[in-house]
Design an enzyme around this catalytic site. Structure first.
Site, PDB file in Angstrom:
ATOM      1  CE  LYS A  69      -9.119 -10.221  -3.383  1.00 28.43           C
ATOM      2  NZ  LYS A  69      -8.497 -10.198  -2.010  1.00 28.43           N
TER       3      LYS A  69
ATOM      4  CE  LYS B  10     -13.685  -2.850  -1.700  1.00 29.58           C
ATOM      5  NZ  LYS B  10     -14.579  -3.303  -0.591  1.00 29.58           N
TER       6      LYS B  10
ATOM      7  CE  LYS C 142      -4.372  -1.469   1.707  1.00 31.17           C
ATOM      8  NZ  LYS C 142      -5.473  -1.167   2.667  1.00 31.17           N
TER       9      LYS C 142
END
Ligand code: TRP
Length: 344
Positions: free
Chosen positions: A205, A208, A121
């Site tokens: 994967k 969203k 991240k």
């Protein structure tokens, strides 16, 4: 602190957290939420929408607010029972943040530096990552241990964080000489069998954040949208295999059959016994029917709940109070253990 004793930890308490971001997908549902529901039969469960974790990366306030309600509605619509269990957003119980501070002082910089999620991240420019992102796992440990919970259903990607939580619990118990005060966390690793992949690329994967909405099924999609997305899903020209070995190099076929199996509560082998040998045309119709049959009642219930935001908020507030009633004595004990002058 020797000589003092504290009440034993509860033996079967479940805690899990979910991020309040964006639209939930079929991946979130089959991979996580669905597995939370049956735990309610066996355990006392706390399910938490982790808004404090969310802001480790900037969140637009209006979007965060809407997403929190949406996730709450989705969880209730999927079968989480906020009356018998506890559903709340994290910031409603400040005990998480307090315990997280104590854990900031227990966890070592070295432990945190090894967290793969932080590395991913933060990206290349770690200097610019928030300090919150670095200590994210300490807050996660605090979420769980504020209730001395010992069973945590998570996806494979969160396993490393739970190992860190166990290191924190061990070091705390050891350094302050309170053996067993914080329980050992047993990760219930779920969702591996139903890793739901993108409808456009069976090697990625379902997410969203994928720019293409056609890559995912959202829990808010209508029956027509679901059917259309499945009709357009990427496939290959061969008929479906009759055994799982035939999925080799056919990630899209594997993904669609895995979704079908999960939606119809079958093993992949049983699903293949049923649909193996079919062409994608026929199979996709069957899959769309199964998806719509399974998801429509959830979507409908979600929309019904979302029409009354005040009711959702009231449910979360009640959950926050119940949660705090459980964590308050733990925090009082922790202040006592640490040697703080405290009033309970
Ligand atoms: N980090 C988890 C995720 O991104 C969410 C989470 C926060 C959580 N606190 C938790 C999960 C405590 C389990 C227990 O999915």
């Amino acid at each position: 602190m020797t000589g003092k004793s504290y009440p034993a930890a509860p033996t079967a308490r479940v805690f899990s957290g979910i991020q309040p971001t964006g639209h939930l997908t079929l991946g979130n549902y089959l991979g996580a939420i669905r597995n939370w529901v049956p735990l309610q039969r066996e355990f006392e469960c706390l399910y938490c929408i982790v808004d404090l974790h969310a802001i480790t990366m900037f969140q637009e306030p209006a979007a965060l607010h809407a997403a929190t309600r949406q996730v709450a509605a989705a969880l209730i619509a999927c079968g989480i029972d906020p009356t018998r269990h506890i559903l709340f957003n994290q910031s409603l119980n400040p005990d998480h943040a307090e315990l997280a501070w104590y854990f900031n002082c227990v966890a070592r910089m070295g432990w945190l530096s090894r967290m793969t999620q932080f590395k991913e991240k933060a990206g290349k420019d770690r200097e610019r990552a928030s300090a919150g992102l670095f200590v994210y796992p300490n807050l996660m440990a605090a979420d769980i241990l504020a209730y001395r919970a010992n069973r945590v259903p998570v996806g494979e990607d969160q396993k490393q964080h739970l190992e860190l939580a166990n290191s924190i619990a061990d070091k705390f118990n050891h350094d302050w000489e309170v053996p067993g005060y914080f329980p050992e966390i047993d990760p219930l690793i779920l969702g591996e069998a139903t890793r739901v992949m993108s409808l456009r690329d069976g090697t990625k994967k379902m997410s969203k954040s994928d720019p293409s909405d056609m890559s995912r099924i959202n829990l808010t999609d209508t029956a027509d949208q679901i059917a259309q997305k499945i009709r357009k899903a990427k496939t290959d020209p061969e008929p479906l295999p009759t055994e799982a070995a035939g999925f080799e190099n056919r990630p899209e076929a594997r993904n669609l059959v895995t979704i079908y199996a999960a939606l119809t509560d079958k093993s992949v082998a049983d699903a293949l016994a049923e649909v193996g040998g079919q062409g994608f045309g026929d199979f996709k119709k069957q899959l769309a029917d199964a998806a719509v049959a399974h998801l429509s009642p959830i979507t409908e219930e979600m929309n019904r709940l979302l029409a009354d935001p005040a009711e959702i908020d009231a449910t979360l507030f009640k959950g926050g109070e119940k949660a705090r009633a459980l964590s308050r004595p733990v925090l009082a004990q922790v202040r006592d253990i640490l040697g703080f002058v405290h009033s309970g």
